[in-house]
Design an enzyme around this catalytic site. Structure first.
Site: not given
Length: 678
Positions: A151, A156, A310
């Site tokens: 994921e 940043c 998932e």
């Protein structure tokens, strides 16, 4: 690169974290996997700390034991690279690896995805780890696919990123003069004279304090979104490079997150062998939103089947209200994924964690530790059904003739825009069009800007705010050749650097649309206007409410089908149609009520010979079709809490789950599913 050659069936399994458990549990886990029909486990996703306990030490003993145990149990493996969470020693010794957030704060060790993607330290150690993993396990017989990181996401704003951003900008613009023009830096005297003057657009620079998505300089923030996605992609590609040194033929994936905002998945798709994504619909989630997201994931590699990597077997612990999936819901959501193109059904997680933030997240094996639970029984039933389906659905494709455009960069630009409304939500506006077609049971694809429009009869482009070079020409060619194109309010406003077009908003679409836009009125949430459809459009004639935004447009060659009913712009066009070449182009100048939108799209599809999958509308019923080798597979899913009788419109079909021949009506239990082969 096909993924099902080894198993020749829909994969069934999920995330398994045996490193969290004493090894005495492992034999029992394998026994329970067999009972549930589990044939694939995803392992080694968050194991960096145990694989590399210090800078110069690697220890693969536990992973060796795990893989040996899976091989003995005849359970195949999706092997993670473990790079989503760096070890504590690395953060302590090399603090440059830690991210700086949007507010300018240097992170400490903790969480996950806390590594700066432009940190040389992170890239060095991530590459070294993956290189060793691929060298050691490339010929492991049970290895089906590599799973890079987990994921991926998050930006940043550290000094490493500032430096890398400048390099990225030099490559994109070449000269500082071109950058200044592209960013319109004359505004507020923000002109740059040296590349080193450019800093990331966070709260300490261009950011607006009340919303991290907004900034004073939209163009620099738009480019930082592009740069942020590219930075994470560079890390992914680095890991792929390390794997490919040793493992030439095993496919590689990384799990996406649907409409996740921060990464342009269309840019990533060429480097991902098989698209995989994590699907977690909330209890109050509209089924059509999840369907749209499946279709979006399917679109990333031109309709190639994807992996459902998932989903929760029962409950997602991180939702505001952790509601259990009702009986039948897990199977229904699983089959929805398969209906829209998934060739795997996998869970997070297979055994429930004992501690930390995911200890209350659903799992195949609950804390009680045995098979005598409701969730286990349902999972085992699904495992048995998937086993009996065999390879019948593998690599079946969509045959939709309607495509809805989705563009991540356009989304970024829309939601960075300073006006006209703080309620601008690109995904929700796109979904309104998908949802209308979904309720009409009309097969619909999501498509990217690079898609081949010629395979579709209808292309819909909601909120096409940003018009990139070449897009207008592509639309003109599509319509001229006989296609139908529809776009909406807040379209044709800016180019790819977020600089507004002059000469009337249209972004090069003026000829094909036959109109231009002057200005936009943003309505308060409680406000509405009215669209009055003229008698010339008999199928839709009448008055309908509209809301959100009202474009004030001027029709040139376009035929006015509807006008506004109120305000100073009453009587101005609200819905138009333009004949262009052999095709038609529609402009919807406001957000129409659902009734009108459904009627309009139904009319457009009928005109193009596009039929509904069911002969009549059924509330809460989803219909999806996959095709393969001349056969059609019609999935009918009941999203209602009660049983429903559905008219299939088929004189004869074979239902794959029950193995019964049906004709005409079929009764589906609450959350029931039928797969009709015909």
């Amino acid at each position: 690169m096909p993924i099902n050659d080894k198993l020749n069936k829909i994969w069934y399994g999920g995330d398994y974290n045996p490193e969290q458990w004493d090894q005495t549990y492992w034999d029992e886990d394998v026994r329970l996997f067999k009972l549930a029909g589990i044939d694939v486990v995803t392992v080694n996703v968050f194991s960096w700390a145990s694989l590399q306990p210090s800078e110069d030490e690697y220890d693969f003993t536990m992973l060796d034991d795990i893989l040996k145990k899976m091989q003995e149990g005849n359970v195949s493996v999706c092997l993670g690279t473990s790079t989503a969470a760096h070890p504590a020693w690395m953060a302590n010794r090399y603090p440059d690896i830690l991210r700086v957030d949007w507010e300018g704060r240097k992170r400490k060790f903790g969480g996950r995805h806390n590594s700066c993607p432009n940190s040389p330290t992170y890239r060095k150690y991530a590459y070294a780890l993956v290189d060793k993993l691929a060298e050691r396990y490339h010929d492991y017989p049970g290895l089906l696919i590599w799973h890079v990181n987990n994921e991926l996401g998050g930006y940043c704003y550290c000094d490493h990123c500032a430096k890398a951003f400048r390099v990225w900008l030099k490559q994109r613009y070449g000269t500082i003069e071109k950058l200044n023009k592209a960013w319109y830096t004359a505004f507020w005297g923000h002109t740059f004279y040296d590349w080193n003057e450019i800093v990331p657009p966070n709260l300490l620079s261009e950011g607006v304090h009340w919303n991290w998505q907004r900034s004073n300089q939209n163009s620099i923030s738009l480019d930082y979104f592009r740069f942020g996605s590219d930075s994470l992609l560079a890390c992914y590609k680095l890991e792929v490079e390390a794997i490919r040194k040793h493992s030439k033929d095993i496919p590689i994936t990384t799990n996406f997150m649907g409409t996740y905002k921060e990464m342009n998945y269309y840019d990533w798709a060429p480097y991902v062998d098989v698209i995989s994504w994590d699907s977690y619909p909330a209890p109050d989630h509209l089924p059509s939103m999840n369907a749209m997201t499946h279709a979006l994931m399917r679109s990333l590699k031109d309709g190639q089947p994807f992996m459902l990597m998932e989903q929760t077997p029962s409950v997602a612990n991180w939702q505001p209200y952790c509601k259990l999936k009702r009986p039948g819901e897990m199977k229904k959501w699983s089959y929805q994924a398969v209906a829209h193109g998934a060739d795997t059904v996998m869970f997070f997680q297979l055994r429930k964690s004992l501690g930390s933030c995911e200890k209350m997240h659903g799992a195949l094996i609950e804390h009680v530790g045995h098979e005598h639970t409701r969730v286990f029984r349902e999972c085992a039933e699904l495992g048995d059904e998937l086993g009996r389906l065999g390879d019948r659905l593998i690599d079946a494709r969509s045959d939709a003739k309607v495509g809805i455009l989705y563009d991540w960069e356009n989304r970024w630009a829309v939601e960075l825009s300073s006006g006209p409304s703080n309620d601008l939500d690109y995904v929700k506006e796109v979904h309104k069009y998908y949802d209308a077609l979904y309720e009409l049971h009309i097969p619909t694809d999501m498509v990217g800007l690079e898609a081949d429009f010629k395979r579709y009869n209808v292309i819909i482009a909601p909120l096409m705010y940003m018009i990139k070079p070449g897009f207008a020409t592509k639309v003109e060619q599509f319509v001229q050749a006989g296609g139908t194109f529809l776009t909406t309010y807040f379209s044709g406003i800016v180019g790819e650097t977020d600089i507004a077009f002059t000469g009337g908003y249209s972004g090069g679409l003026r000829s094909v649309l036959g109109l231009w836009s002057e200005e936009m009125d943003a309505l308060y949430p409680e406000e509405t206007n009215e669209i009055i459809i003229s008698s010339s459009f008999q199928e839709l004639e009448g008055s309908y409410s509209c809301s959100f935004l009202c474009d004030l447009i001027h029709a040139e060659s376009a035929e006015v089908l509807g006008t506004y009913g109120f305000e100073f712009y009453a009587g101005m066009p609200a819905l138009t149609m333009n004949r262009y070449g052999q095709g038609l182009a529609y402009y919807v100048a406001t957000r129409p009520e659902k009734k009108l939108l459904r009627k309009l799209l139904q009319h457009i599809c009928r005109e193009k010979g596009i039929e509904s999958l069911l002969p009549q509308h059924h509330h809460g019923i989803e219909a999806v079709r996959r095709v393969k080798d001349g056969l059609s597979f019609l999935f009918i899913l009941n999203h209602n809490n009660t049983s429903t009788i559905v008219n299939t419109g088929l004189s004869s079909a074979f239902e794959l789950i029950s193995k019964e021949v049906i004709s005409g009506d079929i009764e589906l239990s609450a959350h029931g599913v039928a797969i009709l082969q015909y």
